[in-house]
Write an enzyme that holds these catalytic residues in place. Structure first.
Site, short mmCIF file in Angstrom:
data_model
loop_
_atom_site.label_atom_id
_atom_site.label_comp_id
_atom_site.label_asym_id
_atom_site.label_seq_id
_atom_site.Cartn_x
_atom_site.Cartn_y
_atom_site.Cartn_z
N TRP A 478 0.81 -1.21 0.00
CA TRP A 478 0.00 0.00 0.00
C TRP A 478 0.85 1.27 0.00
O TRP A 478 0.34 2.34 0.26
CB TRP A 478 -0.91 -0.01 1.23
CG TRP A 478 -1.70 -1.26 1.35
CD1 TRP A 478 -2.94 -1.50 0.81
CD2 TRP A 478 -1.32 -2.48 2.02
NE1 TRP A 478 -3.34 -2.78 1.12
CE2 TRP A 478 -2.37 -3.40 1.85
CE3 TRP A 478 -0.19 -2.87 2.75
CZ2 TRP A 478 -2.32 -4.69 2.38
CZ3 TRP A 478 -0.14 -4.14 3.27
CH2 TRP A 478 -1.19 -5.04 3.10
N ASP A 479 2.15 1.15 -0.26
CA ASP A 479 3.05 2.31 -0.25
C ASP A 479 3.06 2.96 1.15
O ASP A 479 3.02 4.17 1.29
CB ASP A 479 2.61 3.33 -1.31
CG ASP A 479 3.66 4.43 -1.52
OD1 ASP A 479 4.82 4.21 -1.16
OD2 ASP A 479 3.30 5.50 -2.04
N MET A 480 3.18 2.13 2.16
CA MET A 480 3.19 2.62 3.54
C MET A 480 4.61 2.81 4.06
O MET A 480 4.92 2.52 5.21
CB MET A 480 2.41 1.66 4.45
CG MET A 480 0.93 1.64 4.16
SD MET A 480 0.15 3.22 4.51
CE MET A 480 -1.29 3.19 3.44
N ASP A 481 5.49 3.31 3.19
CA ASP A 481 6.85 3.59 3.64
C ASP A 481 6.83 4.64 4.75
O ASP A 481 5.90 5.42 4.88
CB ASP A 481 7.75 4.04 2.48
CG ASP A 481 7.08 4.99 1.53
OD1 ASP A 481 5.97 5.46 1.83
OD2 ASP A 481 7.66 5.28 0.47
N LYS A 506 2.40 6.35 7.56
CA LYS A 506 1.26 6.60 6.69
C LYS A 506 0.00 5.88 7.17
O LYS A 506 -1.11 6.38 7.00
CB LYS A 506 1.59 6.16 5.26
CG LYS A 506 2.59 7.06 4.53
CD LYS A 506 2.76 6.60 3.10
CE LYS A 506 3.71 7.49 2.32
NZ LYS A 506 3.87 7.05 0.92
#
Length: 797
Positions: A478-481, A506
């Site tokens: 989910w692009d939770m960098d 995030k």
């Protein structure tokens, strides 16, 4: 029946209204049928039927239209209260249009021409009651504050002091003010009692504005430094400008003449930005009893500039001249040992960490272009001569020996694009980690990438060896960098003072770990999450959730929003057609709702902490996104990529591309109900939220520029002061605001000439005044107004 009342001219207005209501009703009926087949609310079907029949009765000139519409309005009011209670911003869009139509029907020009059929008093009476009830409900909702927390901090100090490295109180020597990334200033000239008297002190224009060959997402995210008696500003085109802190007068300017590499014709270049420069002063270490390296004869005070064309340049902080003894005539080519990449595909958007002996830098890698992207390596260079001291490659984490010429770092390993914090006394630095590309598909990720993605990794400053790592999102799809710089703070606990590292994320959790060993100070629970990834991929069965978090509740159909019932209905239809099982719903071919979305609850702005009051100041955001996977065979025929949220992200080499976009209505407004942005404070001794308030207006983002305080997202960070005032400029409306840290009351705001999606700062000038400084340059990807302003505010002389 009187002839006059039945005359055609006098029935014209009811007939016209009848046509309008018939069409509106039929539209609601059609959409309501669609929604009902998806298992959604029956309200739109039933209300559409009622409004269409009302329109038909008006066309026929029948007074029965009035009690029928009264029934529709009465039922709509009860339904709205059942769904959202007395929440003004959700209630009014449900009722406003129907309320206005009810008022119109009560006007004599519309009701008197109607033919008999029901008693006159019954028609007007019932409709009057329904209108009054709807209006009273709306008025009552203005006195409630759903989603907010009212509270008051009852202390000015918790008996603790900052353990951050010492510097003059009036300086701001690093991006987060100190190496701790705390964004806390000991200045106290500006207080809650006088903050409303702040006024413009000076304005400087850099002249750096987006050009024809720039990427569309040219952004001004800079936080200037105040040190060495000057202000140092970095522009999107990597220019560095030294200003007089009292007047804003330019002292010197350095232009690295970056190559845009024809970025406008390559949609893979995601950003052009410079969040800041870094400062190193040999004398500061000598004064603390540490001996600087002998090579520090030239440029004893230097700035380190990361450029958009993948260089690291050392500048004399006094003159702006290149420090020729660093690297190759003052610069290091960061493309070394990286391998091939497209224009803009690899460079550092954030300033490096600078310790006594090292300058340590990571790099941004463009999301979702391919599975063969540059390495996420973090490299440490000698702060004086620029030779490579160590390199930590998360794809080869145990070997930090400087890479040999001709070799390459691990391709596509997880990267660190944000800001590093460090504690030189402990000898540790803290890396907020991204993930391995592509973001939404992880079927071929390596064991090392799975370990180091989306968490914080602590490295030994001297050697680059891993001392500990803690992951915050398992198998991130989910692009939770971790976008924000970790904040270091000594926290008062029941077991005494503990050295902490605080990481905002995030997905909304704020993780508080012992920075010596990575063990949680605030408990972290592994919670079950949805499964069911696409073929070839998998999901983690659980995800770590901190007990200190700003994660939103699970979204439901009743959370769909619109300025009218029509766009709200369309958002409900979209919601029901998407896959959504709560947070961490995996991406799908059907299209999945991602909430919190890609910008996250917290992004690169991070948080600010007050070590004396033991509080944290945050600006959480709530915007949903949609991720839809596209089979690789269909990528070429789909809409071309224009940015990270427009067109198909190709993910070349993966079996799926992806389309990502904010979850918006056909009117371009969020489909989810406001508020979309808050400010809040947390007591770090108890981990409880003290207060939380909606923040920001829709003045610069709505079709009608009204300053309605609905709470809007803020991309950028905050800072706090010993004077008890916090500042934020990053909202989507063009304001710099000040808040009382005790209760969150907004004390002051200043209208800005452009968007300020950045983190402001504060300092003391040579004249002894405390200034608040903000860069207002706009943000290409968010569509805020762009400019080139550096603005200082202060109390009257």
């Amino acid at each position: 029946m009187s002839t006059d009342r039945a005359s055609t001219p006098r029935r014209l207005l009811p007939s016209l209204l009848g046509v309008v209501m018939l069409l509106m009703g039929l539209a609601l009926l059609a959409g309501g049928i669609k929604l009902a087949t998806l298992g959604g609310s029956l309200y739109y079907l039933l209300s559409g039927l009622g409004i269409a029949l009302t329109g038909a009765l008006l066309l026929a000139g029948r007074r029965a239209a009035l009690p029928l519409y009264a029934l529709v309005l009465f039922a709509s009011t009860l339904w709205s209260l059942w769904e959202v209670g007395l929440d003004w911003w959700q209630l009014v869009p449900r009722l406003a249009l129907w309320f206005v139509l009810g008022l119109v029907l009560l006007l004599p020009w519309f009701r008197r021409p109607l033919l008999a059929g029901v008693p006159y008093a019954l028609g007007t009476g019932t409709l009057s009651v329904a209108v009054v009830l709807a209006g009273a409900t709306a008025i009552a909702s203005q006195f409630t504050h759903p989603g907010e927390i009212q509270g008051q901090l009852d202390r000015d100090t918790a008996g603790t002091a900052s353990g951050a490295p010492a510097m003059p109180e009036g300086d701001w020597q690093a991006y987060g003010r100190t190496a701790f990334g705390d964004r806390y200033s000991p200045l106290a000239q500006i207080t809650p009692a006088n903050a409303d008297k702040l006024q413009p002190a000076w304005t400087y224009r850099t002249g750096d504005i987006p050009g024809p060959n720039d990427p569309g997402e040219t952004t001004a995210e800079n936080t200037p430094l105040k040190v060495n008696g000057m202000l140092y500003v970095c522009t999107p085109h990597s220019k560095v400008i030294a200003l007089d802190p009292d007047t804003g007068k330019e002292i010197w300017r350095y232009d690295p003449q970056i190559s845009t590499q024809n970025a406008a014709n390559f949609k893979g270049w995601a950003h052009m930005t410079c969040r800041g420069v870094s400062y190193h002063d040999d004398a500061a270490y000598a004064a603390s009893g540490q001996s600087p390296a002998a090579a520090a004869n030239a440029c004893p005070r230097r700035l380190f500039l990361p450029t958009a064309d993948t260089r690291l340049i050392a500048l004399d902080a006094d003159t702006g001249k290149v420090c020729e003894g660093f690297g190759d005539k003052g610069q290091i080519d960061l493309r070394a040992n990286i391998g091939t990449f497209a224009a803009g595909g690899y460079y550092s958007t954030s300033p490096p960490a600078v310790t006594k002996d090292l300058v340590v830098i990571g790099g941004h890698v463009t999301d979702n272009v391919s599975t063969d992207e540059p390495s996420g390596v973090v490299r440490a260079y000698d702060v004086h001569d620029g030779h490579l001291v160590w390199n930590w490659d998360s794809g080869n984490p145990d070997d930090t020996t400087p890479i040999a010429p001709g070799q390459h770092y691990t391709r596509n390993s997880p990267n660190m694009w944000s800001l590093i914090s460090f504690d030189e006394k402990l000898g540790l630095m803290y890396l907020p980690m991204g993930n391995q590309m592509p973001d939404q598909w992880g079927g071929n990720r390596t064991e090392a990438s799975e370990k180091y993605s989306a968490g914080v990794t602590a490295l030994d400053i001297a050697t680059g060896h891993v001392r500990w790592t803690y992951q915050f999102t398992h198998h991130d799809l989910w692009d939770m960098d971790v976008g924000g710089q970790p904040s270091l703070m000594d926290i008062k606990t029941a077991d005494g003072i503990k050295p902490a590292v605080i990481a905002s994320t995030k997905q909304g959790s704020v993780y508080v770990l012992d920075r010596t060993n990575g063990q949680p100070i605030v408990p972290i629970d592994e919670v079950p999450v949805p499964g069911g990834a696409v073929t070839g991929d998998h999901t983690a069965p659980t995800q770590p959730k901190s007990q200190l978090n700003f994660m939103p509740p699970v979204m439901t159909e009743r959370d769909m929003w619109g300025v009218t019932p029509f766009d709200q209905m369309l958002c409900r239809i979209d919601f029901k057609q998407l896959r959504y099982d709560g947070a961490f719903t995996p991406p799908s071919l059907q299209g999945s709702l991602v909430y919190p979305g890609n910008f996250g609850v917290f992004d690169w702005g991070g948080v600010s902490v007050d070590p004396e009051r033991q509080i944290m100041f945050v600006n959480p955001n709530y915007m949903a996104f949609v991720d839809k996977l596209v089979p690789a065979s269909d990528v070429e025929g789909g809409p071309a990529r224009k940015s990270e949220t427009e067109g198909i992200q190709a993910n070349k080499g993966a079996p799926y591309g992806v389309i990502m976009n904010a979850f918006l209505s056909p009117m371009g407004l969020p489909c989810q109900a406001p508020a979309w942005g808050y400010v809040a404070a947390v007591d770090m001794t108890t981990h409880q939220v003290i207060w939380k308030h909606k923040n920001g207006t829709v003045r610069d983002n709505s079709p009608v520029p009204l300053p309605l305080t609905m709470g809007v997202p803020a991309l950028g960070g905050t800072f706090m002061t010993k004077g008890g005032v916090a500042f934020l400029s990053a909202t989507l409306d063009q304001y710099l605001r000040a808040y009382d840290v005790r209760n969150g009351k907004q004390l002051w705001e200043a209208r800005l000439p452009a968007g300020a999606q950045t983190t402001p700062m504060t300092y003391t000038g040579k004249d002894g005044r405390q200034y608040v400084l903000v860069v207002a340059g706009g943000h290409g990807s968010l569509g805020t107004k762009q400019g080139d302003y550096v603005m200082a505010f202060a109390l009257p002389k």
